[in-house]
Each structure stands twice: as C-alpha cells, then as structure tokens.
Design a protein around this motif. Structure first.
Motif, PDB file in Angstrom:
ATOM      1  N   VAL A 690      64.715 -27.691 -32.059  1.00 16.96           N
ATOM      2  CA  VAL A 690      65.936 -27.493 -32.838  1.00 16.96           C
ATOM      3  C   VAL A 690      65.628 -27.574 -34.335  1.00 16.96           C
ATOM      4  O   VAL A 690      66.027 -26.719 -35.121  1.00 16.96           O
ATOM      5  CB  VAL A 690      67.002 -28.546 -32.455  1.00 16.96           C
ATOM      6  CG1 VAL A 690      68.261 -28.377 -33.312  1.00 16.96           C
ATOM      7  CG2 VAL A 690      67.321 -28.449 -30.972  1.00 16.96           C
ATOM      8  N   HIS A 691      64.916 -28.620 -34.716  1.00 12.90           N
ATOM      9  CA  HIS A 691      64.571 -28.831 -36.123  1.00 12.90           C
ATOM     10  C   HIS A 691      63.129 -28.388 -36.348  1.00 12.90           C
ATOM     11  O   HIS A 691      62.187 -29.056 -35.913  1.00 12.90           O
ATOM     12  CB  HIS A 691      64.738 -30.311 -36.501  1.00 12.90           C
ATOM     13  CG  HIS A 691      66.122 -30.828 -36.318  1.00 12.90           C
ATOM     14  ND1 HIS A 691      66.556 -31.371 -35.121  1.00 12.90           N
ATOM     15  CD2 HIS A 691      67.194 -30.867 -37.153  1.00 12.90           C
ATOM     16  CE1 HIS A 691      67.815 -31.753 -35.241  1.00 12.90           C
ATOM     17  NE2 HIS A 691      68.240 -31.445 -36.473  1.00 12.90           N
ATOM     18  N   LYS A 692      62.957 -27.286 -37.032  1.00 14.16           N
ATOM     19  CA  LYS A 692      61.615 -26.728 -37.238  1.00 14.16           C
ATOM     20  C   LYS A 692      60.929 -27.330 -38.474  1.00 14.16           C
ATOM     21  O   LYS A 692      59.708 -27.430 -38.501  1.00 14.16           O
ATOM     22  CB  LYS A 692      61.705 -25.209 -37.391  1.00 14.16           C
ATOM     23  CG  LYS A 692      62.246 -24.493 -36.155  1.00 14.16           C
ATOM     24  CD  LYS A 692      62.320 -22.993 -36.390  1.00 14.16           C
ATOM     25  CE  LYS A 692      62.883 -22.275 -35.144  1.00 14.16           C
ATOM     26  NZ  LYS A 692      62.955 -20.807 -35.340  1.00 14.16           N
ATOM     27  N   MET A 693      61.682 -27.709 -39.472  1.00 14.31           N
ATOM     28  CA  MET A 693      61.102 -28.222 -40.710  1.00 14.31           C
ATOM     29  C   MET A 693      60.902 -29.735 -40.610  1.00 14.31           C
ATOM     30  O   MET A 693      61.865 -30.488 -40.422  1.00 14.31           O
ATOM     31  CB  MET A 693      62.004 -27.896 -41.905  1.00 14.31           C
ATOM     32  CG  MET A 693      62.179 -26.402 -42.154  1.00 14.31           C
ATOM     33  SD  MET A 693      60.616 -25.548 -42.444  1.00 14.31           S
ATOM     34  CE  MET A 693      60.107 -26.310 -43.971  1.00 14.31           C
ATOM     35  N   VAL A 694      59.640 -30.167 -40.689  1.00 13.71           N
ATOM     36  CA  VAL A 694      59.285 -31.584 -40.544  1.00 13.71           C
ATOM     37  C   VAL A 694      58.325 -31.989 -41.661  1.00 13.71           C
ATOM     38  O   VAL A 694      57.775 -31.143 -42.366  1.00 13.71           O
ATOM     39  CB  VAL A 694      58.636 -31.866 -39.173  1.00 13.71           C
ATOM     40  CG1 VAL A 694      59.597 -31.590 -38.044  1.00 13.71           C
ATOM     41  CG2 VAL A 694      57.355 -31.057 -39.018  1.00 13.71           C
ATOM     42  N   ILE A 695      58.134 -33.316 -41.797  1.00 10.28           N
ATOM     43  CA  ILE A 695      57.134 -33.857 -42.731  1.00 10.28           C
ATOM     44  C   ILE A 695      55.911 -34.221 -41.904  1.00 10.28           C
ATOM     45  O   ILE A 695      55.952 -35.143 -41.075  1.00 10.28           O
ATOM     46  CB  ILE A 695      57.660 -35.102 -43.470  1.00 10.28           C
ATOM     47  CG1 ILE A 695      58.958 -34.779 -44.204  1.00 10.28           C
ATOM     48  CG2 ILE A 695      56.607 -35.623 -44.443  1.00 10.28           C
ATOM     49  CD1 ILE A 695      58.835 -33.736 -45.279  1.00 10.28           C
ATOM     50  N   CYS A 696      54.821 -33.493 -42.124  1.00 13.38           N
ATOM     51  CA  CYS A 696      53.625 -33.708 -41.303  1.00 13.38           C
ATOM     52  C   CYS A 696      52.409 -33.192 -42.059  1.00 13.38           C
ATOM     53  O   CYS A 696      52.522 -32.345 -42.957  1.00 13.38           O
ATOM     54  CB  CYS A 696      53.780 -32.967 -39.970  1.00 13.38           C
ATOM     55  SG  CYS A 696      52.397 -33.201 -38.834  1.00 13.38           S
ATOM     56  N   ASP A 697      51.223 -33.700 -41.699  1.00 10.52           N
ATOM     57  CA  ASP A 697      49.970 -33.187 -42.263  1.00 10.52           C
ATOM     58  C   ASP A 697      49.602 -31.918 -41.497  1.00 10.52           C
ATOM     59  O   ASP A 697      49.095 -31.983 -40.370  1.00 10.52           O
ATOM     60  CB  ASP A 697      48.869 -34.245 -42.141  1.00 10.52           C
ATOM     61  CG  ASP A 697      47.600 -33.848 -42.883  1.00 10.52           C
ATOM     62  OD1 ASP A 697      47.319 -32.629 -42.973  1.00 10.52           O
ATOM     63  OD2 ASP A 697      46.877 -34.747 -43.353  1.00 10.52           O
ATOM     64  N   ASN A 698      49.861 -30.789 -42.102  1.00  9.44           N
ATOM     65  CA  ASN A 698      49.665 -29.504 -41.434  1.00  9.44           C
ATOM     66  C   ASN A 698      48.218 -29.290 -41.022  1.00  9.44           C
ATOM     67  O   ASN A 698      47.929 -28.847 -39.896  1.00  9.44           O
ATOM     68  CB  ASN A 698      50.134 -28.366 -42.360  1.00  9.44           C
ATOM     69  CG  ASN A 698      50.153 -27.023 -41.653  1.00  9.44           C
ATOM     70  OD1 ASN A 698      50.415 -26.947 -40.461  1.00  9.44           O
ATOM     71  ND2 ASN A 698      49.862 -25.967 -42.385  1.00  9.44           N
ATOM     72  N   ASN A 699      47.284 -29.618 -41.914  1.00  8.68           N
ATOM     73  CA  ASN A 699      45.868 -29.384 -41.612  1.00  8.68           C
ATOM     74  C   ASN A 699      45.408 -30.226 -40.425  1.00  8.68           C
ATOM     75  O   ASN A 699      44.668 -29.749 -39.560  1.00  8.68           O
ATOM     76  CB  ASN A 699      45.011 -29.695 -42.838  1.00  8.68           C
ATOM     77  CG  ASN A 699      45.240 -28.706 -43.967  1.00  8.68           C
ATOM     78  OD1 ASN A 699      45.565 -27.536 -43.721  1.00  8.68           O
ATOM     79  ND2 ASN A 699      45.070 -29.157 -45.205  1.00  8.68           N
ATOM     80  N   ARG A 700      45.819 -31.503 -40.392  1.00  7.99           N
ATOM     81  CA  ARG A 700      45.406 -32.376 -39.275  1.00  7.99           C
ATOM     82  C   ARG A 700      46.039 -31.914 -37.958  1.00  7.99           C
ATOM     83  O   ARG A 700      45.391 -31.938 -36.907  1.00  7.99           O
ATOM     84  CB  ARG A 700      45.811 -33.827 -39.555  1.00  7.99           C
ATOM     85  CG  ARG A 700      45.283 -34.393 -40.851  1.00  7.99           C
ATOM     86  CD  ARG A 700      43.784 -34.381 -40.947  1.00  7.99           C
ATOM     87  NE  ARG A 700      43.330 -34.962 -42.193  1.00  7.99           N
ATOM     88  CZ  ARG A 700      42.150 -34.754 -42.729  1.00  7.99           C
ATOM     89  NH1 ARG A 700      41.290 -33.931 -42.125  1.00  7.99           N
ATOM     90  NH2 ARG A 700      41.807 -35.317 -43.863  1.00  7.99           N
ATOM     91  N   LEU A 701      47.301 -31.496 -38.014  1.00  9.91           N
ATOM     92  CA  LEU A 701      47.956 -31.004 -36.805  1.00  9.91           C
ATOM     93  C   LEU A 701      47.255 -29.745 -36.300  1.00  9.91           C
ATOM     94  O   LEU A 701      47.030 -29.592 -35.092  1.00  9.91           O
ATOM     95  CB  LEU A 701      49.434 -30.716 -37.090  1.00  9.91           C
ATOM     96  CG  LEU A 701      50.245 -30.189 -35.898  1.00  9.91           C
ATOM     97  CD1 LEU A 701      50.243 -31.201 -34.747  1.00  9.91           C
ATOM     98  CD2 LEU A 701      51.680 -29.867 -36.314  1.00  9.91           C
TER      99      LEU A 701
END
Length: 957
Positions: A690-701
């Motif tokens: 539902v919620h696509k925008m999150v706070i996350c380390d994109n490179n690590r993910l």
C-alpha cells in the motif's frame, strides 16, 4: 631556584628547622621527669645517632635526585605519584605546624620578658589560653615581616637564618657555661637519672624515642638541594653537624633546667614536683636557672637566644614548606600558580600562601596550635618511613649495600616510632591529646578529598595507580578514629568518676563521715585502678575492632584488585583486538587497492579487445570467460571486504526516501535475461504493498535482493521457478511491516546445512561445483540485522528453498516517484569537443581510461600526479577542462591534496572545476573522504563504463 646556599647556610637551615622554642621548654618539663639530666643526655645522643641513620638515607637520595622536593621526589621515583602525594601531604603539615608553633611562642617570650606590656585590647580564652589583642598584633607582625622577607629575597632570608642559628647555638653554650661552671657545677645535676621505678636503659630509650619530635626538620635541606652552591655529597656532614649541635642544645638546656633551685627546694626532682605551684620565671626551669646564675642580664641573653631559635624555626620552615610546594607544583599535585618564581628565583606565591594561611593562628592561641604541633611527629615519621623505604629500594639498583641496610633500619625504626607515638601508653605513659587525634583524622580525610581533586586534574595519567596507598590512609583514619574514640571516652569516664567521687565525699560529709588522708588516698587509688581497668578494656576492644576493620579492608582491596586486574585483562584484550582489527582493515584496504588496480587492467583490456573488429569466435569466447572470471574475482573481493567491515562495525546504514516497489521492479529487469537463459519461470509480485515510499538504505536493500535472487537463479535448474514477493502486513503509526519472500524450486538444502547457511564461508558440499564465496548469506543476514529486521529460511532438499525477511520500515512523507528509464548511455551520450584531465600515476590505467573516453568523443590530457595536474589547471583558462578524473594514491601529491589545492585557487572559476575520484579505494569512508576533500563524485576501479559515463553526464549537464 638558582644556587645560593653555602655549606654554613645549609647547616643553619638544618639546625634552625630542628631546634626551636620547644628546646627551651621540653628539657625541663618533659625530659628530666622521664630520665633525669644524664639519662636525657644519653637518650639525646642515641636519638641523634638514630636520626643520622635517617640522614644517611636522605644523603643517598639527595645525590641521586638533586632537585627540590625531598621526600616527595624520592617517593615518586621509588613508588609512584600516589605515594609521593601521601608523603608530601603529611610533610607539609609538619613544616606548617612548626612555623605556627614558633610564631605563637613569641607571645610566651613577651610575657616572660615584658610581663603584661602586650596584654591590652580585647581578651578571650581558647582552650583555657588567654588571648589579648596586643599579643595577636605582635604575632601577626612576626608572621608577616618574615613572610615578606622570605617572599622577596631568598638571600636575605638565608642570611637571617644563618645569623640567628649561630646566635641560638652560641647563646645556649654561653648560658650553659655560666650556669654549670659559675652557678654551682655538676653537683646540681644530681640525681643523674629519674628516681622512678623504670630502669636506666628504659629511661634512656624513652628519651631516644622522642628524637623524631626533637630533631624533626633537620632533613628540610633536602627540599633545597637544587639551591646548593656545593656538591650534595657534602650534605651528610652538614646534617650530622646539625644533629650534633641540636643534641648539644637539648642536653645543655636539660642540664641548665636541672640546676634550678628555688628556695626550699632540695633538687631538680623536688623542684619539678612543685612546678605547678610556681609562677613567673620559676614556672620555666630553664629561665629560672639562668636568672639565678646571671640575673636580668642572663634573662636578656636567654631571651635573645630563644628569639633566635623562634626566628630560625619560622624562616627555616617558610623556606622548607615553600620549596616543597614548588616541587608539588612541578609534579602536578598543586596548581601552576604555587610554582611561579619571582625575579629573585623565589617561589613567592607559595610563601605568600603560607603567610596568608598563618594569619588566623594568633586568634586561636598557643593551646589550640599545640594540638596541631603534636601531630607533626606523626607526619615526620611517615616522611622518614617513605624516605628510608625509597633508599632501600633504589640503593639496590646502584649496588649500595650500606644504604640498603640503613634504609631497612630507618624504615623499621620509623614504623616502631609511629606505633610509639600513636598508641597511648604503649610503652610508657605517652599519648597525643584527644584533640590531636581528631586533627589527624580531619587532615587525613581532607587528604582524600585533595587526592580526588588532583586525580580529576591529572591529564597525564600519573595518579590513581596504587590502591594500597589509599588503603594505608584509610587505615590511618580508622586507627586514629579508634584511638580518638578511646581517649574521648576515657576523658569522659575520668570526669564521671571524679564527679562520682566528689558526690560520695560530699554525701559522707553530710552524714558526719570524714575520710582521713590514708582513706582518701586509698579511695583515689581505687578509682585510678578502675580507670586503668576501663582503659585496658577499651584498648583491647579497640584493637579487636581495628583488626576486624583492617581485615575487611584487606579483603575488599583484594577483591578490588582482582576486579581491576580482570578489567585490565579485558581492556588489554580489547586493545589487542582493536589493533588487530585496524591491522586487518589496513591490510584489506591495501589488498583491495592493490588487486583492483590490475583488475582494472584485466577487465578494461578485455572490454576493449571484445570491441575490436574481426575477432575470431574462439578468441571472443576466451575473452568472455576472462571477463566473467574477472567479474567473479571482483565479487569475491567485495564479499570479503564487506564482511570484514561488518565485523569491525564500520558498515553504516544510509537511510533515504525511496520507492520500495521500484527497487523490486529493477531486480525483475536485472535478472530477466539470466532467468530467461535457463527457462526459469521468474515472477516479482508487489501487489500487496500500500505504502511504496519508505525510509530505507536503498543500496543495502538492493545488495540483499541481489544475493538472494542470484542464489535462487544459480541453484535452480533449467525450467524451474523463482518467485519474489513483497507484502505490507502491519501498519503502526508511521511504520509498516514489510515481508519479503524469495522462493525457488532449486536443489534445496539439507537440514544440517540450512541451520548454518547464514554462517561465514558456509557452503553445501552437494553444490561444490557452483561458484561462490560462502559469504553472501552471512552478509545478507548482517545487513538485515543492521536494519533491525529478521531473516529465516525454509528448505527441503531436492524441492527448493524460501528465504523470508521481515522489515519494519518508516514511511516516507515524500510523494511517490517513478524514475525515468536511463536507456543505453553509450547510445544516448555524445561528449564531442569536451576536454578532460585524467590524473593517474599508473600508465596502464591512463591508457585504458583514455581509450574508453575517446570512444565517447572526449578530448583528453593526462598527468602523472596531483602536482602536475595542479600546475596544468592553474595554467589554463576557466572552462578549458570540463572535468578532472583524479586518482587518489599517487606520488609527489595525492588526489585529495591536489583537489584541496585546486579548490583553494584564487580564480573562482578554475577552483570550481568538477573533480571525479576514479580510484581503487572503494570503501564508504573513501567516498566520504573524497567528498570532504572537495570532489564531486566517486567512481571505483575496475571501471564500470556505464557508471563512469552516467557520472560524467550528471556532472557535465
């Protein structure tokens, strides 16, 4: 401090500090009752010999360490700063107490010489001692005038000290000659010993045991060794001369006192028995004897002699205490202010402090100061014990067997004397006053607070190394507290028994019962016997209490030391682990740089070779395999380095706002070709988000997804299935729980291997033919742990595996974004006419980069190091170079230094030219360091052409 003290002046300093007012009073009131005149003489000679043993120890150490500080310096050198502080803390009290004792003695001289001339103004009592304003002013004048002299002129002070010392010794000799030769001869010395029941050896020993009190201060020249104009080797004869002269003064003054014969008195024993009823000169045997022999002239001469003794005690201890404080400042115990020298090379601030500290003394009177003076012997014995122990320890290093013996003797005698003075009636009827015990307790407690202050200011980690020192101080506090409590209780018991006896006597009188003299004496003796019983019981119980407390302290110290040793071992292991980690990190960083450099050549030349025309199919196949192997080797290197960084705690997350669905879409596109080559049914499903925008380390993910999906592709046979799903299950406030599943129908894992799949270098033997490091899953789990999530595996051998990740991510408030597709940069980018400066010390790297960049239309200049690049940029017009590709590790001038120099150019346009780091230093901290140096971007070697071109496009647009 300068060299200004001659041998005679050193002698004057030694004897002046040792012999003061007490020498003119104590022989008549204390020494004669204990041992008589001859017993006093023998005891003083023995005591002087004992002090000479202490002097030998000082002499050895003064030659070894010819500095200011004396016992402080020796204790620090032998045992450390904690021991030095403890010894100096008690020794400074000694010198200050002697100063105060001599300052207040001037009032007694005034009363004997001038009667009531100074007894005017306000009047009050302290501890039974009358204090008058006139006498207060007189004492203040003496303290201030000699304080100012010692503060402003060290030469004048030492000259006054020498003159007064000679006057004092000469006056004693003259008075003794007149009394003994012209006043009646040696017949007046009878009886030679005390008529008490104790034997002659005991009487002599009792006087000898008083030698630390009698001669304390003779060692004070050790604090002025730095000021000697002669070799410290001559210090022993000087101290010996002072001890001989001091002993002679005490002996002759005892002889003078024993010659006193008021009318109706048979001998000195009879005289001392009536002393309490005497007044005027008769109340002081020395003065009365001189007055009898020489009249008022004799009193004047003796008054001058006593005044000289008071002045030497005051000036000598001003000098000794100020030099000790100067040394304490040098060793970081006292603030720097106390150690400042004036133009005369004098620690004037220390002298000023001593003078100001002494201004209250006249207002409390001699009786109260006497309590403090009683404690100075204890402080001196602590100093003597430390000095002797230091001599014993340090003489072994120098091979001085004789000093080693005197060091041991001095230490034993100091400890025995400490016990003698501290414990009431231990050997004879001696005791400190109840108030003196309390003062010693207070001074010791203040010492603990002072140590805490010094410890908090210690920036060089010199203090706090010896817990035994402070256990000793605690023992002194407990021991003294026990003795103080005993004495206080005994004083109370005496008052109670006295009151009870008075009450009984009055009751008997009221009933017409009157006790005769014999009955009164028997009653008094009975009370004294009971008092002795009480005293004995209290002493026995106090010793039991002390032993229990000391045992508890020893056990506590042992536990504390064990804890400290364990913490020290843990700390050492931690330090070694950190050092090992730093060494490992440095090795891996260097290895990464050194391997990436040739890998850049291998991959670069392979890429260029594949672009050549008319390459035979076999050769192209070889080049493809070389390129694949190179990429695999690079992956191995990256895995090892990443795991090392995780272990060292250097991997940090860089959370940012991102579209999590987009990340999965990119993974779908990235692996589509590989999955298709193996006919794998590959699906990526994000419908449950539902919620696509999150706070996350994109490179690590992305790294986690790459590891999991690549493994699924690798271990799934042709025609199998790989499904990747992303679901959003729980929403709590501004957080959501995301479940990631990567499921395949591959070879699966045995239960044994599945239990260890997340461990380092863990590989299934059944899949040994498939390439891998065995680090991918360990890195994956570490990243998930760092993100605060969980990962688990479900697998069945021969049927496939499923990895399930649970991540709780913060929701982003930014609007949903869908990135544009970049397309093929090689087709879309044209950089014709743009000139770059390529800076690299490796010719192979320059050649590869130049060939790649020229294919995209760039014009290129090269430089071999940062200095050449800086000169080239400085010599061009703004805009000549559109960007600089800068290596980092180069000779002459590195990339970071060159970039900073470019940014510092006066021409703002030249200084703003874009700089891109193109280096084999590929860690996150390397990227951050590049940015801190002023670089605009970072491209790691081996060069990824697409990344390089994209970076250039972003920089140059």
């Amino acid at each position: 401090l300068g060299r200004y003290i001659s041998k005679t002046e050193a002698w004057a300093l030694s004897i002046g500090c040792a012999v003061g007012w007490g020498a003119f009073v104590m022989p008549g009131t204390t020494f004669l009752p204990l041992a008589g005149p001859v017993g006093t003489a023998l005891g003083m000679l023995v005591g002087a010999a004992v002090m000479l043993i202490i002097g030998v120890n000082y002499h050895f150490l003064m030659n070894k360490y010819p500095d200011a500080g004396g016992t402080l310096t020796y204790s620090i050198r032998a045992f450390g700063y904690d021991h030095g502080l403890l010894s100096a803390w008690f020794l400074i009290l000694v010198y200050i107490a002697i100063m105060w004792a001599n300052a207040t003695a001037i009032v007694l001289i005034a009363r004997n010489l001038f009667g009531e001339d100074f007894q005017w103004g306000f009047q009050y009592k302290v501890a039974g001692y009358d204090i008058f304003m006139g006498e207060v002013i007189l004492t203040l004048f003496i303290i201030v005038i000699f304080g100012l002299i010692c503060m402003h002129s060290k030469r004048l002070a030492i000259i006054i000290q020498t003159i007064m010392a000679l006057v004092m010794v000469g006056g004693v000799l003259y008075c003794a000659f007149m009394v003994l030769v012209k006043g009646g001869g040696t017949e007046l010395l009878k009886p030679p010993f005390s008529p008490q029941e104790r034997g002659i050896p005991t009487q002599v020993l009792e006087i000898a045991m008083l030698s630390p009190w009698a001669f304390v201060g003779f060692e004070s020249i050790s604090n002025s060794t730095q000021g000697f104009k002669f070799s410290p080797k001559k210090s022993l004869p000087i101290m010996a001369g002072a001890l001989v002269a001091g002993a002679a003064c005490y002996i002759l003054l005892a002889f003078i006192a024993s010659c006193a014969r008021p009318e109706g008195v048979k001998n000195w024993v009879d005289y001392l028995g009536r002393l309490d009823s005497m007044s005027g000169y008769a109340s002081i045997p020395t003065f009365y004897s001189v007055h009898t022999a020489m009249g008022k002239t004799g009193i004047a001469i003796l008054g001058i002699t006593v005044t000289a003794g008071i002045v030497t005690g005051l000036v000598g201890n001003y000098i000794a205490a100020s030099r000790l404080m100067y040394a304490m400042c040098e060793d970081g115990i006292l603030p720097e202010w106390f150690g400042r020298l004036n133009k005369d090379g004098n620690p004037s601030n220390a002298v000023c402090f001593l003078m100001m500290l002494s201004l209250f003394v006249p207002f409390v009177g001699r009786a109260a100061i006497g309590w403090i003076v009683d404690v100075n012997t204890i402080g001196a014995l602590i100093a003597y014990a430390y000095t002797s122990a230091a001599a014993f320890k340090l003489s072994k290093e120098d091979g001085k067997a004789g000093v080693r013996i005197t060091g041991m003797i001095g230490l034993v005698l100091s400890l025995l004397s400490f016990y003698y003075f501290m414990v009431p009636n231990a050997w004879i009827n001696n005791a400190l006053s109840t108030e003196s015990y309390l003062i010693l307790i207070i001074w010791s407690i203040i010492g603990l607070f002072f140590f805490r202050l010094v410890y908090s200011r210690d920036t060089q980690n010199r203090f706090g190394k010896s817990s035994a020192v402070w256990l000793v101080l605690l023992f002194i506090i407990f021991f003294t507290s026990m003795l103080w409590l005993r004495e206080a209780a005994q004083d109370s018991a005496k008052r109670v028994l006295k009151d009870v006896n008075y009450y009984n006597t009055e009751e008997l009188s009221e009933h017409n019962v009157v006790l005769n003299d014999k009955e009164s004496l028997e009653a008094q003796q009975y009370l004294e016997e009971k008092m002795d019983e009480i005293s004995g019981d209290m002493m026995r119980n106090s010793w039991i209490q002390l032993v229990v407390i000391f045992a508890a302290l020893v056990i506590m110290l042992n536990i504390y030391r064990a804890m400290m040793q364990r913490e020290s071992r843990i700390e050492m292991q931690k330090i070694k682990a950190e050092e090992s980690s730093r060494a490992k990190s440095a090795f891996l960083s260097n290895m990464s740089h050194d391997i990436r450099t040739p890998m850049n050549a291998i991959i670069g030349y392979t890429t260029l070779a594949k672009k050549e025309k008319n390459v035979p199919p076999e050769i192209e196949a070889y080049l493809t395999k070389i390129e694949a192997s190179g990429r695999h080797l690079l992956t191995l290197i990256n895995d090892v380095l990443d795991l090392s960084r995780i272990e060292n705690g250097k991997m940090e997350l860089e959370p940012e706002s991102m579209n999590i669905v987009t990340a999965f879409d990119e993974m779908k596109e990235l692996f589509a070709a590989q999955m298709g080559a193996k006919s794998i049914n590959y699906k990526v499903d994000c419908a449950g988000v539902v919620h696509k925008m999150v706070i996350c380390d994109n490179n690590r993910l992305e790294r986690v997804l790459l590891n999991l999906i690549s493994n699924a592709c690798k271990y799934t046979p042709d025609g199998g299935r790989v499904s990747v799903t992303l679901k959003e299950e729980e929403i709590s406030g501004n957080e959501s729980l995301y479940i990631i599943s990567v499921k395949d129908t591959g070879i699966g894992m045995s239960p044994e291997f599945a239990a260890t799949v997340f461990e380092e270098y863990s590989r299934d033997k059944s899949a040994a033919s498939i390439q891998g490091t065995g680090l991918g899953m360990a890195i994956t789990k570490s990243i998930i742990d760092l993100m605060g999530g969980t990962i688990e595996v479900k697998s069945e051998e021969g049927k496939g595996s499923e990895f399930i990740i649970s991540l709780k991510l913060e929701l982003s408030k930014e609007p949903e974004t869908v990135p544009e597709k970049a397309g093929d940069e090689s087709v879309q980018s044209d950089f014709s006419g743009m000139r770059l400066l390529l800076v690299d010390d490796n010719a192979v790297n320059r050649e590869i980069a130049a060939m790649i960049l020229k294919e995209y239309g760039f014009e290129l200049d090269t430089a071999e190091n940062g200095k050449i690049a800086l000169d080239m940029v400085s010599a061009t017009a703004p805009g000549y170079y559109r960007a600089i590709l800068m290596d980092v590790q180069m000779p002459v001038m590195g990339g970071y230094e060159a970039t900073r120099a470019i940014r510092a150019l006066d021409n703002a346009e030249l200084a703003s030219v874009p700089v891109i780091a193109m280096t084999a230093n590929a860690f996150t901290e390397d990227i951050n360091e590049a940015k801190e140096a002023g670089m605009n971007a970072h491209v790691a070697k081996p060069i990824d052409v697409a990344q390089l071109i994209q970076t250039l496009k972003e920089i140059l647009k």
